[in-house]
Design an enzyme around this catalytic site. Structure first.
Site, PDB file in Angstrom:
ATOM      1  N   SER A   1      50.768 -59.628 -48.255  1.00 58.25           N
ATOM      2  CA  SER A   1      50.031 -60.112 -47.090  1.00 58.25           C
ATOM      3  C   SER A   1      48.980 -61.098 -47.588  1.00 58.25           C
ATOM      4  CB  SER A   1      49.364 -58.933 -46.380  1.00 58.25           C
ATOM      5  OG  SER A   1      48.921 -59.299 -45.108  1.00 58.25           O
ATOM      6  N   GLU A   2      49.013 -62.320 -47.092  1.00 57.70           N
ATOM      7  CA  GLU A   2      48.170 -63.393 -47.635  1.00 57.70           C
ATOM      8  C   GLU A   2      46.671 -63.077 -47.567  1.00 57.70           C
ATOM      9  OE1 GLU A   2      49.215 -66.678 -45.075  1.00 57.70           O
ATOM     10  OE2 GLU A   2      47.736 -66.087 -43.587  1.00 57.70           O
ATOM     11  N   ASN A   3      46.286 -62.148 -46.709  1.00 63.33           N
ATOM     12  CA  ASN A   3      44.858 -61.814 -46.590  1.00 63.33           C
ATOM     13  C   ASN A   3      44.412 -60.800 -47.637  1.00 63.33           C
ATOM     14  OD1 ASN A   3      46.560 -60.142 -44.946  1.00 63.33           O
ATOM     15  ND2 ASN A   3      44.732 -59.168 -44.121  1.00 63.33           N
TER      16      ASN A   3
ATOM     17  N   SER B   1      45.207 -64.108 -53.859  1.00 63.09           N
ATOM     18  CA  SER B   1      46.388 -64.104 -53.003  1.00 63.09           C
ATOM     19  C   SER B   1      47.125 -65.430 -53.079  1.00 63.09           C
ATOM     20  CB  SER B   1      45.960 -63.838 -51.564  1.00 63.09           C
ATOM     21  OG  SER B   1      47.083 -63.884 -50.720  1.00 63.09           O
TER      22      SER B   1
END
Lengths: 233, 218
Positions: free
Chosen positions: B46-48, B88
């Site tokens: 998840s990019e966050n 990330s």
């Protein structure tokens, strides 16, 4: 050395009109709720805000947009805020939309004392317009500059009186990078403890980066998309 | 019959390999998580700032500090790890993510993709999409083959602002699976009951059709 201030109002006391500010958070997750409320109450305006998102219409940075306190936003995604999109399309609000990785890494560069970075994100698109482009290994990279922000306002889970910070789960996101990058970093934390209580091995942001810290109160922690599964699914 | 969104996701999930680290974009790509083949372990990024996205929480257990890139509440799994946004996108740019799945408004026959802006109408922002397409070594686009007006979205050239150039190699649409080659779109598979003629008529970009084109099986 005394980094502890009483509350958000004290923490943002010297933020003036026209300042460039970084605000941590991804969506509404990990946003400095108390400081945002204090900035709204203070009425400071003409701000340039560097933040991944713009909150929703009535929460987060959306509250500052409602009061027309923001002159310019630098963000990567503003889809959740209809007021933002309206101000953008009408020209009331200046917006620079930049790739999320570029936003994060320009904060990192500032915090790491590097004036610029090279990234492939946006090469060949309108994001590359007017930028220096260099070829490394046959691939195009854009030169992107480190951000310069007078203040960085971050939210952490735990902090100590020396300014050391620990973040929780996905509320971490941009906070550690902005904490390093801001000229003056203000940290609001859910639990403020005396120096010595946090395990040095577990510190995410060493206190050297934090000028002011306070115990936050009354966190709403609004959920944007409450998604659940049925029991036993 | 053209595929449903679920079927597009299911077909894409067949490309997953054991041990893959995968980033799924919002929209149809998130559905791929529901069709991970049994017996293999795939770790969703998840990019966050999370590796190891778990299922949605049970009602009453939502944690506001635990969300995915689409701002939905999620859970973690054994082996999950949290990290910041620079790490990330660092792992994305450095090629550690094995597969990226995202949606598109338009794809060109040379592999350009447009999926972030409709000038004057929709300017929500690119989020992580430009980083993902610029750096990912393995990208699959999940998309409808035509727009609601019936116009092709597989074009000689994108008309919308680009997200990335010459980066798309594979597309799974509601009617076909295609590769993007040096000579244009190459048809690999067709949706059950869909004819090659229909796919040709709905593909405005250059389309190569060689030999028997098998039907996808569900």
């Amino acid at each position: 050395m005394n980094k502890v201030v009483a509350n958000a109002e004290e923490a943002v006391k010297d933020i003036q009109d026209g300042t460039v500010l970084m605000l941590g958070g991804f969506g509404l997750c990990g946003i400095p709720e108390n400081c945002i409320a204090a900035l709204v109450k203070k009425g400071v305006k003409d701000l340039t805000c560097i933040s991944n998102n713009a909150g929703v219409d009535d929460f987060g940075i959306g509250l500052m947009l409602q009061k027309k306190q923001v002159r310019k936003m630098i963000s990567s995604y503003v889809g959740e805020n209809a007021e933002f999109e309206r101000q953008l399309l009408s020209g009331e609000l200046e917006v620079e939309l930049i790739p999320q990785g570029t936003l994060a890494t320009r904060c990192l560069a500032a915090g790491y004392g590097m004036p610029a970075i090279f990234t492939p994100a946006g090469a060949g698109t309108e994001v590359a317009f007017g930028k220096e482009i260099r070829n490394f290994g046959g691939k195009e990279f854009l030169l992107e500059y480190a951000f310069e922000a007078e203040f960085a306002i971050v939210k952490a889970w735990k902090g100590d009186t020396d300014g050391n910070l620990i973040y929780k789960e996905t509320a971490r996101n941009f906070n550690p990078l902005m904490a390093m990058a801001g000229k003056t970093t203000i940290a609001e934390v859910e639990q403020l403890v005396p120096a010595g209580e946090l395990d040095p091995d577990c510190i995410h942001t060493p206190g050297i980066y934090v000028k002011r810290i306070f115990q936050g109160v009354n966190y709403e922690k609004r959920i944007e998309q409450r998604t659940v599964r049925k029991k036993n699914q | 019959m053209a595929l449903t969104k679920e079927q597009i996701a299911e077909r894409i999930a067949r490309e997953l390999k054991d041990g893959y680290y995968v980033n799924l974009g919002i929209g149809i790509p998130t559905l791929v998580a529901n069709y991970i083949p049994p017996g293999i372990k795939v770790i969703l990024q998840s990019e966050n700032g999370l590796l190891g996205i778990g299922p949605f929480p049970e009602e009453g257990n939502e944690d506001p500090d635990l969300i995915n890139a689409g701002k939905q509440t999620i859970t973690t799994l054994p082996g999950s790890a949290f990290f910041d946004s620079a790490m990330s996108f660092g792992m994305i740019r450095a090629g550690k993510v094995d597969l990226t799945v995202l949606g598109a408004m338009e794809v060109s026959e040379t592999g350009d993709i447009a999926n972030w802006k409709i000038p004057g109408k929709m300017v929500k922002g690119m989020g992580g999409a430009m980083d993902l397409v610029a750096a990912a070594k393995n990208i699959i686009v999940a998309m409808m083959h035509t727009n609601p007006k019936g116009e092709s979205k597989l074009l000689p050239q994108c008309s919308l602002p680009l997200t990335g150039v010459r980066c798309i190699k594979k597309i799974v649409s509601d009617i076909a699976v295609l590769d993007v080659t040096d000579n244009g779109f190459k048809l690999l598979e067709r949706a059950p009951g869909i004819s090659i003629e229909e796919i040709k008529s709905k593909t405005a970009g250059k389309l190569i059709v060689e030999g028997e084109i098998p039907e996808m099986r569900f």
